[in-house]
Design a protein around this motif. Sequence first.
Motif, PDB file in Angstrom:
ATOM      1  N   ASP A 157      21.147  42.120  28.978  1.00  0.00           N
ATOM      2  CA  ASP A 157      21.427  43.139  29.981  1.00  0.00           C
ATOM      3  C   ASP A 157      22.825  43.720  29.748  1.00  0.00           C
ATOM      4  O   ASP A 157      23.794  42.960  29.555  1.00  0.00           O
ATOM      5  N   PRO A 158      22.973  45.066  29.735  1.00  0.00           N
ATOM      6  CA  PRO A 158      24.280  45.677  29.438  1.00  0.00           C
ATOM      7  C   PRO A 158      25.391  45.211  30.374  1.00  0.00           C
ATOM      8  O   PRO A 158      26.535  45.022  29.934  1.00  0.00           O
ATOM      9  N   GLN A 159      25.087  45.027  31.647  1.00  0.00           N
ATOM     10  CA  GLN A 159      26.129  44.588  32.581  1.00  0.00           C
ATOM     11  C   GLN A 159      26.540  43.139  32.320  1.00  0.00           C
ATOM     12  O   GLN A 159      27.716  42.784  32.457  1.00  0.00           O
ATOM     13  N   ALA A 160      25.589  42.304  31.949  1.00  0.00           N
ATOM     14  CA  ALA A 160      25.921  40.921  31.589  1.00  0.00           C
ATOM     15  C   ALA A 160      26.803  40.902  30.340  1.00  0.00           C
ATOM     16  O   ALA A 160      27.754  40.117  30.244  1.00  0.00           O
ATOM     17  N   GLU A 161      26.470  41.788  29.383  1.00  0.00           N
ATOM     18  CA  GLU A 161      27.288  41.877  28.171  1.00  0.00           C
ATOM     19  C   GLU A 161      28.709  42.330  28.509  1.00  0.00           C
ATOM     20  O   GLU A 161      29.689  41.784  27.980  1.00  0.00           O
ATOM     21  N   LEU A 162      28.823  43.296  29.403  1.00  0.00           N
ATOM     22  CA  LEU A 162      30.157  43.778  29.789  1.00  0.00           C
ATOM     23  C   LEU A 162      30.949  42.701  30.516  1.00  0.00           C
ATOM     24  O   LEU A 162      32.177  42.626  30.372  1.00  0.00           O
TER      25      LEU A 162
ATOM     26  N   ILE B 192      30.882  39.552  29.856  1.00  0.00           N
ATOM     27  CA  ILE B 192      31.413  38.705  28.780  1.00  0.00           C
ATOM     28  C   ILE B 192      32.590  39.404  28.097  1.00  0.00           C
ATOM     29  O   ILE B 192      33.622  38.786  27.800  1.00  0.00           O
ATOM     30  N   ILE B 193      32.450  40.695  27.853  1.00  0.00           N
ATOM     31  CA  ILE B 193      33.514  41.459  27.198  1.00  0.00           C
ATOM     32  C   ILE B 193      34.762  41.509  28.083  1.00  0.00           C
ATOM     33  O   ILE B 193      35.888  41.357  27.587  1.00  0.00           O
ATOM     34  N   ARG B 194      34.571  41.694  29.387  1.00  0.00           N
ATOM     35  CA  ARG B 194      35.738  41.724  30.287  1.00  0.00           C
ATOM     36  C   ARG B 194      36.459  40.385  30.303  1.00  0.00           C
ATOM     37  O   ARG B 194      37.686  40.324  30.363  1.00  0.00           O
ATOM     38  N   ALA B 195      35.704  39.297  30.258  1.00  0.00           N
ATOM     39  CA  ALA B 195      36.341  37.972  30.232  1.00  0.00           C
ATOM     40  C   ALA B 195      37.155  37.790  28.960  1.00  0.00           C
ATOM     41  O   ALA B 195      38.277  37.254  28.997  1.00  0.00           O
ATOM     42  N   ALA B 196      36.619  38.239  27.829  1.00  0.00           N
ATOM     43  CA  ALA B 196      37.365  38.149  26.572  1.00  0.00           C
ATOM     44  C   ALA B 196      38.583  39.065  26.604  1.00  0.00           C
ATOM     45  O   ALA B 196      39.670  38.683  26.128  1.00  0.00           O
ATOM     46  N   TYR B 197      38.418  40.256  27.143  1.00  0.00           N
ATOM     47  CA  TYR B 197      39.532  41.213  27.299  1.00  0.00           C
ATOM     48  C   TYR B 197      40.659  40.602  28.123  1.00  0.00           C
ATOM     49  O   TYR B 197      41.839  40.682  27.756  1.00  0.00           O
ATOM     50  N   ALA B 198      40.306  39.957  29.238  1.00  0.00           N
ATOM     51  CA  ALA B 198      41.328  39.347  30.087  1.00  0.00           C
ATOM     52  C   ALA B 198      42.122  38.293  29.319  1.00  0.00           C
ATOM     53  O   ALA B 198      43.359  38.217  29.427  1.00  0.00           O
ATOM     54  N   LYS B 199      41.444  37.494  28.531  1.00  0.00           N
ATOM     55  CA  LYS B 199      42.141  36.468  27.738  1.00  0.00           C
ATOM     56  C   LYS B 199      43.065  37.106  26.711  1.00  0.00           C
ATOM     57  O   LYS B 199      44.204  36.662  26.509  1.00  0.00           O
ATOM     58  N   GLN B 200      42.589  38.167  26.049  1.00  0.00           N
ATOM     59  CA  GLN B 200      43.405  38.843  25.048  1.00  0.00           C
ATOM     60  C   GLN B 200      44.622  39.506  25.678  1.00  0.00           C
ATOM     61  O   GLN B 200      45.731  39.459  25.129  1.00  0.00           O
ATOM     62  N   VAL B 201      44.437  40.132  26.828  1.00  0.00           N
ATOM     63  CA  VAL B 201      45.540  40.815  27.521  1.00  0.00           C
ATOM     64  C   VAL B 201      46.611  39.806  27.920  1.00  0.00           C
ATOM     65  O   VAL B 201      47.811  40.029  27.710  1.00  0.00           O
ATOM     66  N   LEU B 202      46.201  38.682  28.497  1.00  0.00           N
ATOM     67  CA  LEU B 202      47.198  37.696  28.922  1.00  0.00           C
ATOM     68  C   LEU B 202      47.867  37.037  27.726  1.00  0.00           C
ATOM     69  O   LEU B 202      49.072  36.718  27.786  1.00  0.00           O
ATOM     70  N   ALA B 203      47.139  36.865  26.635  1.00  0.00           N
ATOM     71  CA  ALA B 203      47.767  36.324  25.426  1.00  0.00           C
ATOM     72  C   ALA B 203      48.811  37.295  24.895  1.00  0.00           C
ATOM     73  O   ALA B 203      49.906  36.880  24.480  1.00  0.00           O
TER      74      ALA B 203
END
Length: 289
Positions: free
Chosen positions: A2-7, A9-20
Amino acid sequence: MDPQAELRIIRAAYAKQVLAAANVSNAHIAGAFASVRREDFLGPGPWLVRRLFGDYVPTPDADPVYLYTDDLVALVPERRLNNGQPSLHAHLMHQAEPAAGEHVVHVGTGTGYYTAILAHLVGPTGRVTGIEFDAALAARARTNLAASANVEIIAGDGTQASFDAADIVYVNAGCTRPAARWLDGLADGGRLILPMTSDQGFGSLTPARMAHGGAVFRIRRSGADYHAAWISPVAIIPCAGGRDDASERALADAFVRGGWQDVTRLYRHQDVPDHRCWLRGDGWCLAYD
């Protein structure tokens, strides 16, 4: 998938990258960046993303996946007005320490993305007052945040607008002086996030130039005292109402002299000796102990 489920996951990865990228370890802020949908605040895609050397590059299409990088995205490209860099905001929010139940005043709310993140951080028992000078942007923010019961958007001059006592005043534009309204409006223990930029502090991309043209200070009120600390270099759009020629010249001279990293106090009187002042204005100075 599902596209929203995929997003999600992407937002969670984005948050980790931003804080790193911000060198911040803060699960509360990571959760906010992972939860708030950036695409809801930037209008329809494709979008213009600011890349190396300050050029805008259009995303290949309107897939929101392209928004989940640590990049600026154009709001008004002809004015170089952008939705700001996520890692900078993660760092500044970490320094501001928003907590559940607090009142945040967000000066320079743009179209509301970082206002929404602040609203997530203070939760339903807290509230955010967003102030935006540009009436068209304020209208967009009001629409974008219509479902957020704990957010109010005001169109007007953020240095003059009235607001209830604030636990945090979070300024997202470059000033040459602190507004008395912000200092007066801080509750005891309140924090002001204050970007100060000379005329060289907007549009610069090299770290060396940025560091000598813009600095963010955290000002913490303790009764009648204001403690100060430098927390970041910055290049950011100028603050309407928060600049004038005389204070810009004084700030530019102070950057040439150096020493902004050693500032520890903001005084609201004139009897501080010159050798202790990094920058003096009308009725205030940023100073060393």
